[in-house]
Design an enzyme around this catalytic site. Structure first.
Site, mmCIF file in Angstrom:
data_model
loop_
_atom_site.group_PDB
_atom_site.id
_atom_site.type_symbol
_atom_site.label_atom_id
_atom_site.label_comp_id
_atom_site.label_asym_id
_atom_site.label_seq_id
_atom_site.Cartn_x
_atom_site.Cartn_y
_atom_site.Cartn_z
ATOM 1 N N HIS A 81 0.836 -1.207 0.000
ATOM 2 C CA HIS A 81 0.000 0.000 0.000
ATOM 3 C C HIS A 81 0.862 1.244 0.000
ATOM 4 O O HIS A 81 1.824 1.361 0.770
ATOM 5 C CB HIS A 81 -0.898 0.014 1.241
ATOM 6 C CG HIS A 81 -1.753 1.240 1.351
ATOM 7 N ND1 HIS A 81 -1.768 2.055 2.462
ATOM 8 C CD2 HIS A 81 -2.617 1.810 0.464
ATOM 9 C CE1 HIS A 81 -2.611 3.048 2.266
ATOM 10 N NE2 HIS A 81 -3.138 2.930 1.069
ATOM 11 N N SER A 82 0.534 2.192 -0.862
ATOM 12 C CA SER A 82 1.141 3.513 -0.853
ATOM 13 C C SER A 82 2.667 3.408 -0.987
ATOM 14 O O SER A 82 3.180 2.835 -1.945
ATOM 15 C CB SER A 82 0.708 4.256 0.422
ATOM 16 O OG SER A 82 0.929 5.631 0.315
#
Length: 243
Positions: A81-82
């Site tokens: 994520h991210s």
């Protein structure tokens, strides 16, 4: 990455987070019979006491590799994520034989020789470096206050309060050291990019442009904010289950 049998997921968290942030999604994946690992990077989450100037992006890559090899995992669906899009790319470069595929969940995608800030707007990168200098003498970037609106966490909501209570400073060295690859991004593995569109996070636009230029990736549009694993765990779990 589709399979009628149980799969193994390793979920890597983004900036300021820890393995804790995956609890809602992990519970849903486990309920379908899958194995799920949610490690925290060195110096973050429940490992915040390990924060040190020696942390680099290679530290985080090694964190994930140690989970995979230490738990003797194979055919891993590795989700980042991210910010964690950067270390999962490093893992694929070094340990492709243990992976079934990569999932870049609204994440940074980085070319070899560049650091994580390379794809950030210059003013954002500068602001994080300056914040780290003020707060910790350059050791770690403090938790943003208030949280970015694009995260989709409504102030005063239980989800917002839960996240604020658990966020920890992010080691600056993991942003500023380059990712060095020996192979193309993804190293020939199946790759999926999940673009959170409600709203779309401007910080990630250059990564999305890069993915489109690379070609051959599975592209998923998710009508949820950047923190969809917290705000819309059913929606994200469904995407992961149907890859």
């Amino acid at each position: 990455m589709s399979s009628p049998t149980a799969r193994t997921f390793v979920l890597a968290h983004g900036s300021w987070h820890g393995g804790w942030c995956w609890a809602p999604v992990a519970a849903r994946l486990r309920a379908h019979g899958h194995r799920v690992f949610t490690p925290s990077f060195t110096g973050m989450g429940e490992r915040a006491q390990l924060l040190s100037p020696s942390i680099t992006i290679d530290t985080f890559i090694d964190d994930l590799i140690q989970v995979i090899t230490g738990e003797d995992l194979h055919d891993v669906v590795l989700v980042g994520h991210s910010f964690a899009g950067v270390p999962i790319t490093g893992v694929a470069d070094r340990l492709p034989e243990r992976l079934a595929g990569l999932v870049y969940f609204d994440s940074v995608v980085l070319e070899s020789g560049r650091d994580s800030f390379s794809h950030y707007p210059p003013q954002e990168a500068r602001a994080r470096v300056e914040a780290a200098q003020r707060a910790t003498g350059g050791l770690a970037v403090p938790v943003p206050d208030p949280l970015p609106a694009a995260w989709g966490l409504e102030p005063g909501s239980p989800e917002h309060e839960w996240v604020v209570a658990h966020l920890t400073p992010h080691p600056l060295g993991s942003y500023t050291t380059p990712l060095n690859l020996q192979h193309p991004i993804g190293n020939g593995l199946p790759c999926t990019y999940i673009h959170c569109t409600a709203p779309s996070l401007p910080l990630l636009e250059s990564s999305r442009v890069l993915v489109r230029a690379l070609g051959g990736w599975n592209w998923v549009e998710l009508a949820a904010p950047h923190e969809a694993h917290i705000t819309h765990p059913d929606m994200l779990a469904d995407v992961l289950l149907n890859l």
